[in-house]
Design a protein around this motif. Structure first.
Motif, PDB file in Angstrom:
ATOM      1  N   LEU A 128       0.824  -1.209   0.000  1.00  0.00           N
ATOM      2  CA  LEU A 128       0.000   0.000   0.000  1.00  0.00           C
ATOM      3  C   LEU A 128       0.865   1.268   0.000  1.00  0.00           C
ATOM      4  CD1 LEU A 128      -2.853  -1.103   2.430  1.00  0.00           C
ATOM      5  CD2 LEU A 128      -2.794  -1.165  -0.072  1.00  0.00           C
ATOM      6  N   ALA A 129       1.988   1.239   0.712  1.00  0.00           N
ATOM      7  CA  ALA A 129       2.892   2.392   0.698  1.00  0.00           C
ATOM      8  C   ALA A 129       3.435   2.636  -0.709  1.00  0.00           C
ATOM      9  CB  ALA A 129       4.032   2.187   1.684  1.00  0.00           C
ATOM     10  N   GLN A 130       3.758   1.562  -1.403  1.00  0.00           N
ATOM     11  CA  GLN A 130       4.229   1.703  -2.781  1.00  0.00           C
ATOM     12  C   GLN A 130       3.119   2.220  -3.695  1.00  0.00           C
ATOM     13  OE1 GLN A 130       7.185   1.902  -3.469  1.00  0.00           O
ATOM     14  NE2 GLN A 130       8.396   0.021  -3.339  1.00  0.00           N
ATOM     15  N   LEU A 153       6.774   8.472   4.980  1.00  0.00           N
ATOM     16  CA  LEU A 153       6.900   7.721   6.237  1.00  0.00           C
ATOM     17  C   LEU A 153       6.177   8.444   7.377  1.00  0.00           C
ATOM     18  CD1 LEU A 153      10.644   6.610   6.049  1.00  0.00           C
ATOM     19  CD2 LEU A 153       8.643   5.135   5.843  1.00  0.00           C
ATOM     20  N   THR A 154       6.290   9.750   7.409  1.00  0.00           N
ATOM     21  CA  THR A 154       5.597  10.528   8.439  1.00  0.00           C
ATOM     22  C   THR A 154       4.087  10.393   8.281  1.00  0.00           C
ATOM     23  OG1 THR A 154       7.431  12.105   8.562  1.00  0.00           O
ATOM     24  CG2 THR A 154       5.314  12.822   9.448  1.00  0.00           C
ATOM     25  N   ALA A 155       3.611  10.388   7.037  1.00  0.00           N
ATOM     26  CA  ALA A 155       2.176  10.217   6.789  1.00  0.00           C
ATOM     27  C   ALA A 155       1.703   8.842   7.244  1.00  0.00           C
ATOM     28  CB  ALA A 155       1.877  10.420   5.302  1.00  0.00           C
ATOM     29  N   LEU A 156       2.533   7.833   7.081  1.00  0.00           N
ATOM     30  CA  LEU A 156       2.195   6.507   7.597  1.00  0.00           C
ATOM     31  C   LEU A 156       2.091   6.548   9.121  1.00  0.00           C
ATOM     32  CD1 LEU A 156       4.551   4.227   5.464  1.00  0.00           C
ATOM     33  CD2 LEU A 156       2.064   4.335   5.279  1.00  0.00           C
ATOM     34  N   GLN A 157       3.063   7.158   9.748  1.00  0.00           N
ATOM     35  CA  GLN A 157       3.088   7.224  11.206  1.00  0.00           C
ATOM     36  C   GLN A 157       1.860   7.928  11.766  1.00  0.00           C
ATOM     37  OE1 GLN A 157       5.668  10.022  12.981  1.00  0.00           O
ATOM     38  NE2 GLN A 157       6.043   8.832  14.810  1.00  0.00           N
ATOM     39  N   PHE A 176       1.692  -0.501  10.782  1.00  0.00           N
ATOM     40  CA  PHE A 176       2.775  -0.940   9.907  1.00  0.00           C
ATOM     41  C   PHE A 176       4.043  -0.134  10.171  1.00  0.00           C
ATOM     42  CE2 PHE A 176       4.760   0.140   5.676  1.00  0.00           C
ATOM     43  CZ  PHE A 176       5.596  -0.972   5.635  1.00  0.00           C
ATOM     44  N   PHE A 177       3.903   1.185  10.256  1.00  0.00           N
ATOM     45  CA  PHE A 177       5.065   2.035  10.511  1.00  0.00           C
ATOM     46  C   PHE A 177       5.729   1.683  11.836  1.00  0.00           C
ATOM     47  CE2 PHE A 177       7.006   5.616  12.621  1.00  0.00           C
ATOM     48  CZ  PHE A 177       7.890   6.079  11.667  1.00  0.00           C
ATOM     49  N   ASN A 178       4.936   1.550  12.890  1.00  0.00           N
ATOM     50  CA  ASN A 178       5.499   1.264  14.213  1.00  0.00           C
ATOM     51  C   ASN A 178       6.174  -0.095  14.263  1.00  0.00           C
ATOM     52  OD1 ASN A 178       4.673   3.728  15.285  1.00  0.00           O
ATOM     53  ND2 ASN A 178       2.679   2.933  15.912  1.00  0.00           N
TER      54      ASN A 178
END
Length: 238
Positions: A128-130, A153-157, A176-178
Motif C-alpha cells: 500500500l505504501a508503494q 513515512l511521516t504520513a504513515l506514522q 505498519f510504521f510502528n
C-alpha cells in the motif's frame, strides 16, 4: 530519519531503547545460520523473507528511519535490513495471541489489537505504501527524493495515509510504521549474531560495552569513563 516528529534525536532514542529492549526477547535464529550473519555484507545478502521488490522498499525505508548522516552509523551500515528479514523468516510474532476478539477502538493500554501477523503487516504495508508513492509521485518509494520519503513515512506514522481507503480496513498505516520502526531499532541495537549491528558499530556509537563477562575491576572506580569497547556474545571485539 532526518525530518519528522518520530525522530527528534537519533542518539536520544537509541540510548533509551538500548536499556528497554532485552536481547533475550529477540527470537533466536538457528545456530548454523546465526554463526554466519555477523560477517554478512549487505550488498551481497540475499533476502530469505522479502521478495526482491519488497527488499528495495525495506532498504530505502530503513535508510531514512536511521540515516547515515549524524553522529552514529546508519541502518544500512549496520545491516538492519538483514536483521528484519531474518526475524520475519524465523517466526517473529509467533508468540502473539491472534485468536481475538480484536477491537480496533480499544484503549492503547489494552495492548495489541490487530489481526495481522508481522509478516502480513509488512507485505500489506509495503504494497500500500508503494501504491501511494506511485499515485503521488509516479515512481516507487525507493526512487523518491529523501524529503519525499520522509514525508511518506511521516504520513504513515500519523495515519494520514488511510489504508481503509486503499481497500485494507484491517491494518492501520501507523501499525505498519510502528512495526517497521521498532524492528529497525531492535536490529540496530541487537547482538550482531542476529544479523544487525554489524561490527557492533551501534554499540560503539552509544558507548554500550556489549556482552562482557565481568566488570569486577571497575566496581570501585567512580566517575571514570569506561575505556574498553564492546564485545559480542560470540566473543568478538569491536
Amino acid at each position: 530519519m532526518s525530518t519528522g516528529k518520530f525522530s527528534p534525536s537519533r542518539r536520544t532514542i537509541l540510548m533509551a531503547t538500548a536499556a528497554a529492549v532485552p536481547l533475550a526477547s529477540i527470537p533466536l535464529v538457528r545456530q548454523a545460520r546465526a554463526d554466519g550473519l555477523e560477517g554478512v555484507e549487505l550488498s551481497q545478502y540475499q533476502p530469505v523473507f522479502f521478495t526482491a521488490p519488497e527488499w528495495q522498499f525495506i532498504l530505502a525505508a530503513c535508510d531514512r528511519l536511521i540515516p547515515a548522516e549524524g553522529r552514529g552509523p546508519g541502518a544500512l551500515e549496520t545491516n538492519v535490513p538483514v536483521f528484519i528479514d531474518q526475524q520475519l523468516h524465523n517466526g517473529l510474532g509467533d508468540d502473539v495471541y491472534m485468536a481475538g476478539p480484536h477491537k480496533a477502538d480499544a484503549a492503547p493500554t489494552l495492548g495489541f489489537q490487530g489481526t495481522f501477523t508481522p509478516q502480513q503487516a509488512y507485505r500489506t504495508g509495503i504494497k500500500l505504501a508503494q501504491q501511494v508513492a506511485q499515485q503521488k509521485h509516479g515512481k516507487p518509494f525507493e526512487q523518491l527524493a529523501a524529503a519525499d520519503k520522509d514525508a511518506l513515512l511521516t504520513a504513515l506514522q500519523k495515519n494520514e495515509i488511510v489504508f481503509a481507503d486503499l481497500g485494507e480496513p484491517g491494518l492501520k498505516a501507523s501499525s505498519f510504521f510502528n512495526q517497521m520502526l521498532g524492528d529497525a531499532k531492535n536490529g540496530y541495537l541487537a547482538d550482531p549474531m542476529y544479523g544487525g549491528n554489524k561490527d557492533m558499530k551501534a554499540w560503539v556509537a552509544i558507548g554500550f560495552p556489549g556482552a562482557r563477562a565481568a566488570y569486577t575491576e571497575w566496581v570501585d572506580q567512580h566517575n571514570v569513563k569506561y575505556p574498553l569497547g564492546p564485545v559480542s556474545v560470540s566473543g568478538k571485539r569491536a
